[in-house]
Design an enzyme around this catalytic site. Structure first.
Site, short mmCIF file in Angstrom:
data_model
loop_
_atom_site.label_atom_id
_atom_site.label_comp_id
_atom_site.label_asym_id
_atom_site.label_seq_id
_atom_site.Cartn_x
_atom_site.Cartn_y
_atom_site.Cartn_z
N GLY A 189 -160.88 49.64 -82.68
CA GLY A 189 -161.62 49.08 -81.55
C GLY A 189 -162.09 47.66 -81.83
N VAL A 226 -155.01 54.32 -80.85
CA VAL A 226 -155.15 55.34 -81.89
C VAL A 226 -155.21 56.70 -81.22
CG1 VAL A 226 -156.70 56.24 -83.66
CG2 VAL A 226 -156.25 53.78 -83.50
N GLU A 242 -176.97 44.99 -61.08
CA GLU A 242 -176.32 43.67 -61.11
C GLU A 242 -175.18 43.61 -60.09
OE1 GLU A 242 -175.45 42.99 -65.31
OE2 GLU A 242 -177.43 42.08 -65.51
N GLY A 283 -164.06 45.91 -79.90
CA GLY A 283 -165.16 45.66 -78.98
C GLY A 283 -166.31 44.99 -79.70
C1 LIG Z 1 -170.08 46.99 -66.83
C2 LIG Z 1 -170.87 47.03 -68.11
C3 LIG Z 1 -171.96 46.18 -68.29
C4 LIG Z 1 -172.69 46.19 -69.47
N1 LIG Z 1 -173.75 45.34 -69.62
C5 LIG Z 1 -174.43 45.31 -70.78
C6 LIG Z 1 -175.47 44.37 -71.00
O1 LIG Z 1 -175.78 43.57 -70.12
N2 LIG Z 1 -176.11 44.38 -72.20
C7 LIG Z 1 -175.78 45.27 -73.19
O2 LIG Z 1 -176.38 45.24 -74.27
N3 LIG Z 1 -174.80 46.17 -73.02
C8 LIG Z 1 -174.12 46.21 -71.85
N4 LIG Z 1 -173.10 47.12 -71.67
C9 LIG Z 1 -172.85 48.10 -72.72
C10 LIG Z 1 -172.01 47.49 -73.84
O3 LIG Z 1 -170.91 46.80 -73.29
C11 LIG Z 1 -171.54 48.58 -74.78
O4 LIG Z 1 -172.67 49.26 -75.29
C12 LIG Z 1 -170.73 47.97 -75.91
O5 LIG Z 1 -169.54 47.41 -75.40
C13 LIG Z 1 -170.40 49.00 -76.99
O6 LIG Z 1 -169.64 48.38 -77.97
P1 LIG Z 1 -168.49 49.20 -78.71
O7 LIG Z 1 -167.95 48.31 -79.76
O8 LIG Z 1 -168.99 50.54 -79.09
O9 LIG Z 1 -167.41 49.46 -77.56
P2 LIG Z 1 -166.55 48.41 -76.70
O10 LIG Z 1 -167.16 47.07 -76.72
O11 LIG Z 1 -166.35 49.05 -75.38
O12 LIG Z 1 -165.18 48.35 -77.48
C14 LIG Z 1 -164.35 49.47 -77.64
C15 LIG Z 1 -162.96 48.96 -77.95
O13 LIG Z 1 -162.17 50.07 -78.39
C16 LIG Z 1 -160.89 49.98 -77.80
N5 LIG Z 1 -160.33 51.33 -77.76
C17 LIG Z 1 -160.77 52.40 -77.06
N6 LIG Z 1 -160.03 53.47 -77.32
C18 LIG Z 1 -159.09 53.09 -78.22
C19 LIG Z 1 -158.03 53.77 -78.88
N7 LIG Z 1 -157.80 55.08 -78.70
N8 LIG Z 1 -157.25 53.06 -79.72
C20 LIG Z 1 -157.47 51.72 -79.92
N9 LIG Z 1 -158.47 51.05 -79.32
C21 LIG Z 1 -159.27 51.72 -78.49
C22 LIG Z 1 -161.15 49.39 -76.42
O14 LIG Z 1 -159.99 48.77 -75.89
C23 LIG Z 1 -162.26 48.38 -76.73
O15 LIG Z 1 -161.74 47.11 -77.04
C24 LIG Z 1 -172.35 47.11 -70.50
C25 LIG Z 1 -171.24 47.97 -70.34
C26 LIG Z 1 -170.51 47.92 -69.16
C27 LIG Z 1 -169.32 48.84 -68.99
#
Ligand SMILES: Cc1cc2nc3c(=O)[nH]c(=O)nc-3n(C[C@H](O)[C@H](O)[C@H](O)COP(=O)(O)OP(=O)(O)OC[C@H]3O[C@@H](n4cnc5c(N)ncnc54)[C@H](O)[C@@H]3O)c2cc1C
Length: 427
Positions: free
Chosen positions: A11, A79, A171, A13
């Site tokens: 990921g 994955v 928002e 992210g």
């Molecule tokens: C519309 C929206 C608005 C938001 N606004 C805010 C905000 O204003 N402030 C705030 O703090 N938080 C906000 N959030 C929440 C925040 O975006 C998440 O908490 C954050 O992205 C979590 O980070 P992460 O790394 O866990 O996941 P993510 O950033 O979502 O990253 C996960 C990554 O894993 C990849 N992935 C998934 N499954 C697989 C797989 N099987 N194999 C390979 N890759 C995979 C995806 O493509 C992605 O790139 C918001 C979320 C959304 C949806």
């Protein structure tokens, strides 16, 4: 072959990128795997859905972003499963599995339908870039169709029901009121937009549940002042093609329903054979490693980590970023044979914008900002965290242009064909 330990990060992210940036400094060989070749800046996703920004403005190519870190490799692929005994990561492309010494699981979350009837078929999720572009196309297409054949108008045709009164719903509702009230009113002078209502529906009796009472009330007032119909204490029982039904038996016609009611950990969690919490997240201990599997870490939305007060950390970008950096340091310390402190989250505040010169921000030390002050701090924070100088400059320019001209620039319908909800949400 390098003698360095190998870390696989699943990921790219907020959490995965933060971990890669620290580990890529040299102590390990790092492979970052993502099913997409970009890092999505989700806090601005609603702006893509409401024509404020283009998809590319919030999609940062992963390879480019990590290119200055020689120890980091990028792999495009989804994955499917992990064998933690043999330390192997299997991808859907069927190629040889990736080996690892340390594994960081950071696959995020997906839209949660909570089992509500009709959501998967009829409601638009707002979780990915295709979701946002699909929603924007659908909205604008509805206006075009009605403009071409006004005699076909049905009650609620142009109405939008946004389900979920958290930051995303608030928002989105605010931005929709500006898009419809300014841009679409100008684009479609023959349509009577007095009936294009935006309803924001929240099951509990308050918007922005995680915010202070002052911020919640201010957000509600600001939305109502922008013409949004805020329905509190209203649970949705069913979503149909042209209306929503509430638990109390009433219904509301709507040409567009957006489901912003919540997320659940990525279904990848269930394919991992690791302990899961009741909310479906990978259970981790104080150092964010999985119990009895000290070389496997889970962070961000995918993980269920418990704070010192016994509550799960919220699903926020700031939590994922801090956890990503922390886990990278833990791995560095483990490699160096040093002990590791427990994870500690530093709350730097939460914010939500309602629209032009209206936002709420709850900052540390009990500071609450609203109105223009809240809005300018929201703009500043989002620009700083946009991660890439070129995107920062482009977004700033677009926002300045919109501010001066009252115009959202990205109203082109770029996909051809029918725009429907994504159906079964992407796993
Ligand atoms: C519309 C929206 C608005 C938001 N606004 C805010 C905000 O204003 N402030 C705030 O703090 N938080 C906000 N959030 C929440 C925040 O975006 C998440 O908490 C954050 O992205 C979590 O980070 P992460 O790394 O866990 O996941 P993510 O950033 O979502 O990253 C996960 C990554 O894993 C990849 N992935 C998934 N499954 C697989 C797989 N099987 N194999 C390979 N890759 C995979 C995806 O493509 C992605 O790139 C918001 C979320 C959304 C949806």
């Amino acid at each position: 072959m390098s003698a360095k330990p190998r870390v696989v990060i699943v990921g790219a992210g907020f959490g995965g990128m933060a971990a890669a940036r620290v580990l890529g400094r040299g102590v390990a060989d790092v492979v970052v795997v993502d099913r997409d070749n970009y890092h999505g800046f989700w806090p601005l996703l609603y702006q893509v859905a409401t024509a404020g920004l283009d998809a590319q403005d919030i999609a940062l190519p992963v390879r480019r972003s990590l290119s200055r870190l020689p120890g980091v490799e990028v792999r495009l692929g989804a994955v499917e499963r992990v064998d933690t005994d043999r330390q192997l990561v299997f991808l859907a492309d069927g190629n040889a599995p990736l080996t690892y010494d340390y594994l960081v699981l950071a696959a995020g979350s997906v839209t949660a339908t909570f089992g509500v009837d009709g959501v998967a078929e009829h409601a638009f999720p707002l979780k990915t870039i295709p979701d946002a572009v699909g929603l924007r196309n659908h909205l604008i297409t509805r206006f075009e169709r009605l403009d071409a054949a006004p005699e076909t108008a049905q009650p609620g045709d142009l109405d939008v029901v946004v389900v979920g009164g958290g930051p995303t719903g608030v928002e989105l509702a605010g931005a929709l009121s500006e898009l419809i009230g300014a841009d679409l009113a100008r684009d479609f002078p023959h349509l009577d937009l007095a009936h294009a209502m935006i309803h924001l529906v929240e099951m509990t009796d308050q918007l922005l549940g995680a915010f202070s009472v002052a911020s919640r009330e201010r957000a509600r007032r600001d939305l109502v002042a922008r013409g949004v119909d805020v329905k509190l204490g209203a649970a949705i029982r069913r979503v149909a093609a042209d209306h929503v039904e509430f638990a109390d038996g009433t219904s509301l016609p709507a040409g567009t329903v957006v489901w912003a009611a919540g997320v659940r950990p990525s279904p990848l969690a269930t394919a991992l054979d690791l302990p899961l919490s009741t909310r479906g997240g990978v259970v981790v201990g104080d150092d964010l490693s999985v119990p009895e599997r000290p070389t496997v870490f889970a962070i961000g939305d995918l993980a269920t980590a418990i704070d010192p007060d016994g509550r799960p950390y919220p699903q926020l970008a700031s939590v994922a970023i801090q956890q990503g950096r922390y886990v990278a340091h833990v791995i560095e310390r483990r490699i160096a044979g040093r002990p590791t402190p427990r994870f500690q989250y530093r709350n730097r505040g939460i914010m939500a914008t309602i629209g032009r010169r209206a936002a709420v921000a709850d900052l540390p030390l009990g500071v609450h900002l609203g109105g223009s002050l809240g809005w300018f701090s929201w703009l500043g924070v989002h620009l700083v965290f946009l991660m890439d100088t070129r995107r920062r400059a482009l977004v700033l320019l677009k926002w300045a242009w919109s501010y001066l001209t009252w115009e959202h620039g990205s109203r082109a319908i770029v996909n051809e064909g029918e725009h429907t909800p994504a159906g079964p949400h992407r796993a």
